[in-house]
Design a protein around this motif. Structure first.
Motif, PDB file in Angstrom:
ATOM      1  N   ASN A  41       4.210  -8.364  -3.418  1.00 54.65           N
ATOM      2  CA  ASN A  41       4.548  -7.166  -4.015  1.00 54.65           C
ATOM      3  C   ASN A  41       4.786  -7.219  -5.633  1.00 54.65           C
ATOM      4  N   LEU A  42       6.137  -8.044  -5.820  1.00 53.58           N
ATOM      5  CA  LEU A  42       6.659  -8.322  -6.917  1.00 53.58           C
ATOM      6  C   LEU A  42       5.602  -8.987  -7.804  1.00 53.58           C
TER       7      LEU A  42
ATOM      8  N   GLN B 252       2.564  -6.984  -9.349  1.00 51.28           N
ATOM      9  CA  GLN B 252       2.923  -6.305 -10.436  1.00 51.28           C
ATOM     10  C   GLN B 252       3.294  -7.057 -11.510  1.00 51.28           C
TER      11      GLN B 252
ATOM     12  N   PHE C 164       0.391  -8.368 -13.295  1.00 51.44           N
ATOM     13  CA  PHE C 164      -0.387  -7.472 -14.001  1.00 51.44           C
ATOM     14  C   PHE C 164       0.107  -6.968 -15.287  1.00 51.44           C
ATOM     15  N   TRP C 165       1.236  -6.688 -15.212  1.00 51.99           N
ATOM     16  CA  TRP C 165       2.229  -6.377 -16.616  1.00 51.99           C
ATOM     17  C   TRP C 165       2.008  -7.492 -17.530  1.00 51.99           C
TER      18      TRP C 165
ATOM     19  N   THR D 174      -5.865  -5.926 -12.429  1.00 56.34           N
ATOM     20  CA  THR D 174      -5.754  -4.460 -12.672  1.00 56.34           C
ATOM     21  C   THR D 174      -6.545  -3.669 -11.341  1.00 56.34           C
TER      22      THR D 174
ATOM     23  N   PHE E 219      -4.007  -3.888  -8.706  1.00 54.53           N
ATOM     24  CA  PHE E 219      -2.686  -3.273  -8.902  1.00 54.53           C
ATOM     25  C   PHE E 219      -3.109  -1.640  -8.447  1.00 54.53           C
TER      26      PHE E 219
ATOM     27  N   MET F  75      -3.271  -1.382  -4.689  1.00 51.46           N
ATOM     28  CA  MET F  75      -1.894  -1.184  -4.356  1.00 51.46           C
ATOM     29  C   MET F  75      -1.373   0.294  -4.380  1.00 51.46           C
ATOM     30  N   LEU F  76      -1.672   1.091  -5.449  1.00 44.66           N
ATOM     31  CA  LEU F  76      -1.242   2.339  -5.531  1.00 44.66           C
ATOM     32  C   LEU F  76      -2.230   3.346  -5.079  1.00 44.66           C
TER      33      LEU F  76
ATOM     34  N   SER G 142      -9.951   2.400  -7.422  1.00 46.80           N
ATOM     35  CA  SER G 142      -9.511   1.013  -7.923  1.00 46.80           C
ATOM     36  C   SER G 142     -10.744   0.482  -9.046  1.00 46.80           C
TER      37      SER G 142
END
Length: 997
Positions: free
Chosen positions: A624-625, A628, A631-632, A947, A950, A953-954, A961
């Motif tokens: 997960n880390l 993220q 993505f960022w 993207t 990510f 995941m949300l 998505s």
């Protein structure tokens, strides 16, 4: 009077007779079923118990066997004249009950006489009710009945002269009237202090393993009611079933205390277990595992072999049993495990075998539960077993119910208290060394939180995980599954009327394996990837520094490493390198689990444990880390790239000469080139719309989205949550498919046989317009598109233009390429510091006031015209004079690593500009497109993937998505187009009103 449909009876002491009913009355529905008569009272008689005859109270001539009853004219009943309620004396009350005497010959009732009640019992009459509908004594409700003798709830109790139950001499009264029936014990247990106190502690609020922040103690009426009786009868066990039940009840009280060794119930259990020898210890339930945590986890006693599909002599579906007990220790039977662990969800009443019992099928359910629903839930205690089908007792039908093949499942209660700590409240796998396993658990405790004022606190299982681990050396066998439970405590009362108190509960069933070897391998591979990344970072930074160093050579500027730009660029290169290497690496790791987990036919591996109780210690924390961070990082990199592209200097050099000296050259060709470049700035080589439609078609249309379900097949059963690693691998595969389809189509077909690549098409337009383009992307690196037309004139009619193109195709014109490089029109242009300074000097004529050409004044327009003229004069003289530059092919190292030529980096005194021909790559891309979206297609593609992942995941929804990914794409496109158009107008010195998308 009762009608035909009624089942009522006549009042006591009245005769009940059948009513006559005519046919007309029956048809009209007015028939009566019974008629009640009080004729017995008129004779000072009473009705028989069957209400069919009248009886006298006593036969005057019969006194040998029964006592005489008397007729009570006031109440119209027979009475035995029992003693009235008096003061307590400690003596047993003597009372008589009515009995109906029957004729020995006919069997018909003939009278009502009195018979003495057994010692200690009493006849309850209505005068004892005290304005209630019953008589309450020792926690037991008694209903008035002159025909029966009532007994106290405990055999060692008797009715005193005040008709209250008291214990016989030598016995101690225990229990709470508000809870239930009281009882008598002969001995106090060895641990008899503070037994009603219970501590409610929540390790999640108290900190990692400290009780300092939360320690709430209450006086529980439940513990006060049950403890003394259960502890005494268990400690002084006399071989009765009641003693065994009391031991169960005592153990339940210890479980409710969270196995706290300082709690009275647990102290008593420990005292009894140490006091008894091995032969009698079986009378105590098994509560604690004496072995260390490693021994419990590494137990290899289960012999059955498991499989993913039905096979002979193998099991593909696990079976669990639950031994069930009530709070008072009553055994409620053994039942199959189905959905009991989802005790507050809609599936709790479904008796069918859940899908997660099929081996390998992971399951997760998060659901909302109303605390009000738990208040009325009946409390049970459970011992859990797994059925070991390899045991002979499971195959032999003659063995009683096959209990010997039940293997105990260890229970890990995270709230378990040991001293002043929570040894099981782990936040990382390294904390598991001192875990304390137990055997018994409950799901809802709505009893221990009761005080004299009512239910104050309720404790319930907030998170439950059933974990099954395959053995490392024999993957077709398992270690004993373990059940992990974390309880939460809430006040039972609502904060205000109408408020609904609810909580989010979680149940997880997972099949996993020891992944220590896998993570050790990942660490080694990560080291190689990081080392490779450092090399790439070093090369890229060295190239950038050499270019910046060349631009500041002899220019009096600060060194390249002393500027903020260096820090920013170094950060951008770092995160870009991280994305370029991290994304494929993460995909390969996830693809490993996706392929070998989903495609296995025999049990080979299980997914890493997704421990819901761990954060940083969770196996998927890094996944997960990483997703993220990637993505960022890519978002920041794309933003930086867009900003950098929107600062490029685009110079349009018009080679056209006026037809006559008194005529000026038309500007429309320059405007055309500017607009073509403007349209190309945000143009991509692949279609995001096609990619999203294809991904959506597979994910939703063909239901491939559920490929990420944690089950070792592609059956795509409905799951509430997908595995994050499988989801990334699954989505990237379809994104890669969409990219591959488009690249093959465009490279091999569309741009080869139907049209030409956009990069070459733009160069052809420049040539037709007789306009060259300089793109300055850095202080000493730029790209040169040689668009000098081989035609005599470019500002001409369509017929003239077509005629000249025909002439060129027949070889009737000069070559399009730059002098010294036949056919070369696209170059990587390495500038000297002198060239760079001259360009900067010309731009300084315009200055910052040229930010908006649409609002330029006449003075500014004049300055722009002078700047354009001087820029054209300088660049034309530069290109036409071959003494100022050299054209050479890049060295092999320069081509592979993108190195800056050494002579440019050193800026020697006799240095000339260097033009290196760019012959394009296999996919028809050219270096100059790096100033547009065409040149960063791979970065944009990676950003699309990251993207989408990510957003998934949300939202955990493919359509949401897809929409989020497309929205991000449009935002990127808008800002690149908007700011790129402003920059193009400023740097090309073409009025912005003539540039459009």
């Amino acid at each position: 009077v009762c009608d035909m449909l009624s089942s009522c009876k006549c009042p006591p002491n009245q005769l009940q007779k059948d009513a006559d009913c005519s046919i007309d009355s029956m048809l009209q529905g007015s028939c009566r079923k019974h008629l009640c008569s009080s004729e017995c009272a008129d004779l000072s008689y009473v009705s028989s118990l069957d209400q069919k005859s009248c009886l006298p109270c006593s036969m005057r001539n019969e006194t040998r066997k029964y006592g005489a009853s008397e007729y009570d004219g006031d109440n119209k009943v027979c009475t035995c004249r029992n003693p009235p309620r008096g003061a307590p004396t400690g003596n047993r009350v003597v009372s008589w009950k009515l009995v109906e005497i029957h004729d020995e010959a006919t069997g018909l009732p003939i009278s009502n006489d009195c018979v003495r009640c057994p010692a200690g019992s009493a006849v309850i009459t209505r005068d004892l009710y005290d304005e209630q509908e019953f008589f309450l004594s020792a926690g037991m409700r008694f209903i008035a009945d002159p025909y029966s003798c009532s007994f106290c709830p405990d055999p060692h109790m008797y009715f005193d002269t005040d008709y209250n139950c008291v214990c016989s001499e030598g016995y101690i009264l225990t229990g709470e009237v508000s809870v239930g029936e009281q009882s008598c014990i002969e001995h106090l247990p060895s641990v008899s202090g503070s037994y009603s106190k219970i501590r409610f502690q929540d390790p999640a609020l108290a900190g990692r393993k400290s009780l300092d922040a939360l320690d709430l103690t209450i006086d529980s009426v439940i513990f006060s009611h049950y403890y003394l009786k259960a502890a005494s009868e268990c400690e002084y066990y006399e071989g009765t079933s009641q003693g065994l039940q009391s031991c169960q009840a005592l153990s339940n009280l210890c479980v409710m205390s969270m196995y706290d060794e300082e709690a009275a119930a647990c102290k008593e259990v420990d005292f009894i277990s140490q006091k008894r020898d091995r032969t009698s210890s079986s009378t105590l339930p098994w509560l604690y595992y004496e072995d260390e945590a490693d021994s419990v986890n590494d137990d290899r006693s289960i012999g059955m072999k498991i499989s993913l599909y039905p096979q002979r002599n193998r099991t593909n579906s696990l079976s669990f049993k639950l031994a069930k007990y009530t709070l008072n220790g009553t055994f409620a039977g053994i039942e199959d495990l189905s959905n009991q662990l989802e005790y507050c969800s809609e599936t709790k009443h479904i008796l069918n075998q859940p899908n997660w019992l099929t081996f390998g099928n992971g399951y997760r359910n998060e659901y909302k539960c109303s605390i009000d629903d738990l208040i009325e839930t009946e409390m049970f205690f459970f011992d859990m077993f797994i059925v070991d089908e390899s045991h002979e007792s499971c195959k032999d039908e003659t063995i009683n119910s096959g209990l010997q093949c039940l293997y105990p499942v260890p229970i890990l209660i995270r709230n378990l208290v040991e001293g002043r700590s929570f040894p099981n409240y782990n936040v990382h796998p390294l904390d598991e060394y001192n875990d304390r396993y137990v055997r018994r658990f409950f799901l809802v405790d709505n009893q221990s939180g009761k005080t004299q004022s009512g239910l104050e606190l309720i404790r319930y299982a907030k998170r439950i995980a059933l974990q099954t681990i395959i053995r490392s050396e024999e993957s077709n066998k398992i270690y004993p599954p373990k059940l992990i439970i974390e309880y939460s405590t809430r006040p039972s009362a609502r904060q205000s009327p109408g408020d609904e108190v609810a909580d989010l509960l979680t149940f997880v069933a997972e099949y996993t394996m020891d992944t220590s070897t896998f993570w050790a391998t990942i660490q080694i591979l990560s080291g190689f990837v990081i080392a490779f990344g450092v090399v790439i970072f070093g090369i890229r930074i060295n190239n950038w520094l050499s270019r910046r160093r060349a631009s500041t050579h002899n220019a009096g500027e600060a060194g390249p490493t002393s500027s903020l730009r260096f820090v920013v660029h170094s950060f951008a290169v770092t995160i870009h390198t991280l994305v370029l290497l991290g994304t494929p690496f993460a995909f390969v790791v996830c693809l490993y689990w996706f392929i070998f987990f989903k495609a296995q036919s025999e049990v080979f591996l299980m997914l890493p444990s997704n421990n819901i109780f761990y954060d940083a210690g969770n196996n998927y924390f890094l996944f997960n880390l990483a997703f993220q961070v990637l993505f960022w990082c890519q978002t920041v990199n794309i933003t930086y790239t867009i900003i950098d592209q929107c600062q490029n200097s685009i110079i349009l050099l018009d080679w056209e000469r006026p037809k006559r000296q008194d005529c000026s050259v038309s500007t429309w060709r320059t405007v055309l080139v500017a607009n073509e470049f403007n349209r190309m700035q945000a143009k991509r080589s692949t279609s995001i719309e096609f990619s999203l439609i294809l991904v959506g078609f597979f994910m939703t249309g063909l239901n491939q989205y559920d490929n990420a379900a944690p089950q070792p097949n592609f059956d795509n059963s409905i799951h509430r949550e997908h595995n994050v690693a499988l989801r990334f691998a699954n989505s990237v595969l379809f994104w890669a498919l969409s990219w591959l389809v488009q690249v093959v189509w465009k490279t091999l077909i569309y741009e080869r046989y139907i049209t030409e690549p956009p990069a070459l098409k733009f160069v052809d337009i420049c040539t037709a317009c007789n306009t060259s383009v300089f793109i300055l992307s850095d202080k000493n690196v730029c790209f040169y598109l040689h668009g000098r037309s081989p035609y005599l004139i470019a500002d001409c009619s369509m017929n003239d233009l077509l005629e000249q193109m025909t002439k060129e195709s027949n070889g009737g014109t000069i070559d399009r390429g730059l002098d010294g490089c036949k056919g070369c029109q696209i170059f990587d242009f390495f500038m000297t510091s002198a060239f760079n300074r001259q360009i900067s000097k010309i731009y300084s004529y315009v200055g910052p006031r040229h930010s908006k050409l649409s609002s330029s004044s006449e003075e500014q327009a004049g300055q722009i015209s002078l700047a354009k003229l001087e820029m054209s004069t300088f660049l034309q003289s530069f290109i036409t004079s071959s003494n100022d530059y050299i054209v050479r092919e890049p060295l092999y190292s320069e081509h592979i690593f993108g190195l800056t030529p050494a002579d440019i980096a050193t800026q020697s005194e006799q240095l000339k500009c260097i033009l290196q021909p760019d012959n394009g790559k296999w996919n028809h891309s050219y270096n100059y497109t790096s100033s547009t979206f065409l040149g960063i297609e791979m970065d944009l593609f990676l950003h699309d993937i990251l993207t989408y992942n990510f957003a998934d995941m949300l939202f955990n929804n493919p359509l949401a998505s897809i929409l989020a990914t497309y929205a991000v794409h449009k935002i990127r496109e808008f800002f690149r187009q908007w700011f790129g158009q402003i920059n193009l107008s400023k740097k090309s010195m073409v009025d912005g009103r003539f540039i459009y998308t």
